[in-house]
Design a protein around this motif. Structure first.
Motif, PDB file in Angstrom:
ATOM      1  N   VAL A  21       0.840  -1.203   0.000  1.00 26.11           N
ATOM      2  CA  VAL A  21       0.000   0.000   0.000  1.00 26.11           C
ATOM      3  C   VAL A  21       0.874   1.252   0.000  1.00 26.11           C
ATOM      4  CG1 VAL A  21      -1.690   1.330   1.344  1.00 26.11           C
ATOM      5  CG2 VAL A  21      -2.011  -1.136   1.011  1.00 26.11           C
ATOM      6  N   GLN A  22       1.921   1.266   0.814  1.00 24.46           N
ATOM      7  CA  GLN A  22       2.834   2.417   0.846  1.00 24.46           C
ATOM      8  C   GLN A  22       3.441   2.671  -0.540  1.00 24.46           C
ATOM      9  OE1 GLN A  22       2.987   4.603   3.191  1.00 24.46           O
ATOM     10  NE2 GLN A  22       4.222   3.913   4.905  1.00 24.46           N
ATOM     11  N   GLN A  23       3.926   1.612  -1.176  1.00 19.77           N
ATOM     12  CA  GLN A  23       4.533   1.755  -2.508  1.00 19.77           C
ATOM     13  C   GLN A  23       3.505   2.201  -3.537  1.00 19.77           C
ATOM     14  OE1 GLN A  23       7.912   2.014  -1.647  1.00 19.77           O
ATOM     15  NE2 GLN A  23       7.937   1.409  -3.786  1.00 19.77           N
ATOM     16  N   PHE A  24       2.271   1.736  -3.393  1.00 21.51           N
ATOM     17  CA  PHE A  24       1.199   2.165  -4.288  1.00 21.51           C
ATOM     18  C   PHE A  24       1.031   3.676  -4.207  1.00 21.51           C
ATOM     19  CE2 PHE A  24      -3.285   3.464  -4.432  1.00 21.51           C
ATOM     20  CZ  PHE A  24      -3.549   3.225  -5.780  1.00 21.51           C
ATOM     21  N   TYR A  25       0.972   4.222  -2.985  1.00 18.00           N
ATOM     22  CA  TYR A  25       0.789   5.663  -2.831  1.00 18.00           C
ATOM     23  C   TYR A  25       1.981   6.450  -3.369  1.00 18.00           C
ATOM     24  CZ  TYR A  25      -3.494   5.118  -0.143  1.00 18.00           C
ATOM     25  OH  TYR A  25      -4.777   4.830   0.248  1.00 18.00           O
ATOM     26  N   VAL A  26       3.183   5.950  -3.170  1.00 13.37           N
ATOM     27  CA  VAL A  26       4.369   6.618  -3.725  1.00 13.37           C
ATOM     28  C   VAL A  26       4.219   6.722  -5.245  1.00 13.37           C
ATOM     29  CG1 VAL A  26       6.840   6.354  -4.166  1.00 13.37           C
ATOM     30  CG2 VAL A  26       5.935   5.939  -1.868  1.00 13.37           C
ATOM     31  N   ARG A  27       3.920   5.618  -5.875  1.00 24.19           N
ATOM     32  CA  ARG A  27       3.773   5.597  -7.332  1.00 24.19           C
ATOM     33  C   ARG A  27       2.624   6.488  -7.783  1.00 24.19           C
ATOM     34  NH1 ARG A  27       0.555   2.337 -10.556  1.00 24.19           N
ATOM     35  NH2 ARG A  27       1.187   2.330 -12.739  1.00 24.19           N
ATOM     36  N   GLN A  28       1.475   6.382  -7.107  1.00 21.84           N
ATOM     37  CA  GLN A  28       0.296   7.134  -7.518  1.00 21.84           C
ATOM     38  C   GLN A  28       0.537   8.646  -7.443  1.00 21.84           C
ATOM     39  OE1 GLN A  28      -3.296   7.351  -5.106  1.00 21.84           O
ATOM     40  NE2 GLN A  28      -4.471   6.732  -6.916  1.00 21.84           N
ATOM     41  N   ILE A  81       2.779  26.512 -12.411  1.00 24.74           N
ATOM     42  CA  ILE A  81       2.742  26.028 -11.025  1.00 24.74           C
ATOM     43  C   ILE A  81       2.997  24.529 -10.999  1.00 24.74           C
ATOM     44  CG2 ILE A  81       1.261  25.668  -9.002  1.00 24.74           C
ATOM     45  CD1 ILE A  81      -0.201  28.259  -9.800  1.00 24.74           C
ATOM     46  N   GLN A  82       3.953  24.116 -10.172  1.00 20.22           N
ATOM     47  CA  GLN A  82       4.199  22.689  -9.939  1.00 20.22           C
ATOM     48  C   GLN A  82       3.506  22.300  -8.645  1.00 20.22           C
ATOM     49  OE1 GLN A  82       6.023  20.060 -11.646  1.00 20.22           O
ATOM     50  NE2 GLN A  82       4.727  19.057 -10.135  1.00 20.22           N
ATOM     51  N   ARG A  83       2.682  21.276  -8.731  1.00 16.75           N
ATOM     52  CA  ARG A  83       2.015  20.767  -7.530  1.00 16.75           C
ATOM     53  C   ARG A  83       2.698  19.481  -7.093  1.00 16.75           C
ATOM     54  NH1 ARG A  83      -4.440  21.116  -7.260  1.00 16.75           N
ATOM     55  NH2 ARG A  83      -4.378  23.069  -6.124  1.00 16.75           N
ATOM     56  N   ARG A  84       2.786  19.302  -5.783  1.00 18.87           N
ATOM     57  CA  ARG A  84       3.302  18.073  -5.194  1.00 18.87           C
ATOM     58  C   ARG A  84       2.340  17.653  -4.097  1.00 18.87           C
ATOM     59  NH1 ARG A  84       6.844  16.852  -8.927  1.00 18.87           N
ATOM     60  NH2 ARG A  84       8.704  18.124  -8.968  1.00 18.87           N
ATOM     61  N   HIS A  85       2.043  16.375  -4.070  1.00 17.65           N
ATOM     62  CA  HIS A  85       1.211  15.798  -3.020  1.00 17.65           C
ATOM     63  C   HIS A  85       2.114  14.995  -2.096  1.00 17.65           C
ATOM     64  CE1 HIS A  85      -1.666  16.566  -6.240  1.00 17.65           C
ATOM     65  NE2 HIS A  85      -2.616  16.536  -5.322  1.00 17.65           N
ATOM     66  N   TRP A  86       2.139  15.359  -0.820  1.00 15.48           N
ATOM     67  CA  TRP A  86       2.859  14.574   0.169  1.00 15.48           C
ATOM     68  C   TRP A  86       1.812  13.818   0.967  1.00 15.48           C
ATOM     69  CZ3 TRP A  86       2.627  13.920   5.364  1.00 15.48           C
ATOM     70  CH2 TRP A  86       3.635  13.130   5.914  1.00 15.48           C
ATOM     71  N   LEU A  87       1.927  12.520   0.960  1.00 17.52           N
ATOM     72  CA  LEU A  87       0.968  11.654   1.640  1.00 17.52           C
ATOM     73  C   LEU A  87       1.724  10.842   2.677  1.00 17.52           C
ATOM     74  CD1 LEU A  87      -1.872   9.857  -0.099  1.00 17.52           C
ATOM     75  CD2 LEU A  87      -0.432   8.552   1.433  1.00 17.52           C
ATOM     76  N   GLY A  88       1.266  10.865   3.911  1.00 20.81           N
ATOM     77  CA  GLY A  88       1.960  10.139   4.969  1.00 20.81           C
ATOM     78  C   GLY A  88       1.022   9.753   6.095  1.00 20.81           C
ATOM     79  N   MET A  89       1.611   9.198   7.149  1.00 16.84           N
ATOM     80  CA  MET A  89       0.846   8.739   8.310  1.00 16.84           C
ATOM     81  C   MET A  89      -0.239   7.762   7.864  1.00 16.84           C
ATOM     82  SD  MET A  89       2.479  10.309  10.675  1.00 16.84           S
ATOM     83  CE  MET A  89       1.492  10.056  12.112  1.00 16.84           C
ATOM     84  N   VAL A  90       0.143   6.819   7.016  1.00 17.33           N
ATOM     85  CA  VAL A  90      -0.811   5.873   6.423  1.00 17.33           C
ATOM     86  C   VAL A  90      -1.198   4.802   7.439  1.00 17.33           C
ATOM     87  CG1 VAL A  90      -1.181   4.206   4.568  1.00 17.33           C
ATOM     88  CG2 VAL A  90       0.165   6.260   4.132  1.00 17.33           C
TER      89      VAL A  90
END
Length: 149
Positions: A21-28, A81-90
């Motif tokens: 799941v963690q790797q999925f979110y990194v890739r997504q 504009i460059q957007r970045r999504h940081w997703l954590g605390m999964v």
């Protein structure tokens, strides 16, 4: 409090599933942020749903989700504009058959060309993921921006 009085926690996912799941979110997130919308939209099931408290109605279906992401991406690219999504605390819970529930925190960061990065918003992301032979895919996503709650 005795051992018998301690509330039972939901079954923890296996380390392998959690890592998947963690790797999925990194890739997504990296696909979305790099503008690879066609690949990104295939991280949703064909009948996937993307709902957010910042949108009047959920977006339903992989093609519609991809079209919305493409439109937004084109808009921000045109503005430099460059957007970045940081997703954590999964947190991965609620495994039932081939689905799991995942909850995470998200920061949306925007950087204008030549400018300073800023955090646009923080949110929670709640997903129902379908775990298939090729890995997870989002069946249903609900994003709740903290500033709109």
């Amino acid at each position: 409090m005795s051992v018998q009085e301690i509330p039972q926690r939901a079954q923890q996912p296996s380390a392998e599933l959690y890592q998947q799941v963690q790797q999925f979110y990194v890739r997504q997130m990296q696909l979305l942020d790099s503008g690879e919308v066609d690949a990104w939209m295939h991280t949703f099931t064909e009948d996937g749903v993307f709902a957010a408290n910042g949108q009047p109605e959920p977006t339903v279906g992989r093609e519609a989700i991809g079209a919305a992401a493409r439109k937004a991406g084109d808009h921000f690219a045109a503005q430099g504009i460059q957007r970045r999504h940081w997703l954590g605390m999964v947190s991965v819970t609620g495994q039932e058959g081939t689905t799991v529930t995942a909850r995470s925190y998200v920061l949306l960061i925007e950087t204008p060309r030549g400018g300073q990065a800023t955090i646009l918003c923080s949110a929670t992301c709640e997903d129902v993921l379908e775990i298939g032979p090729e890995g997870p895919a989002v069946r249903r996503r609900h994003v709740s921006r903290d500033d709109l709650v």
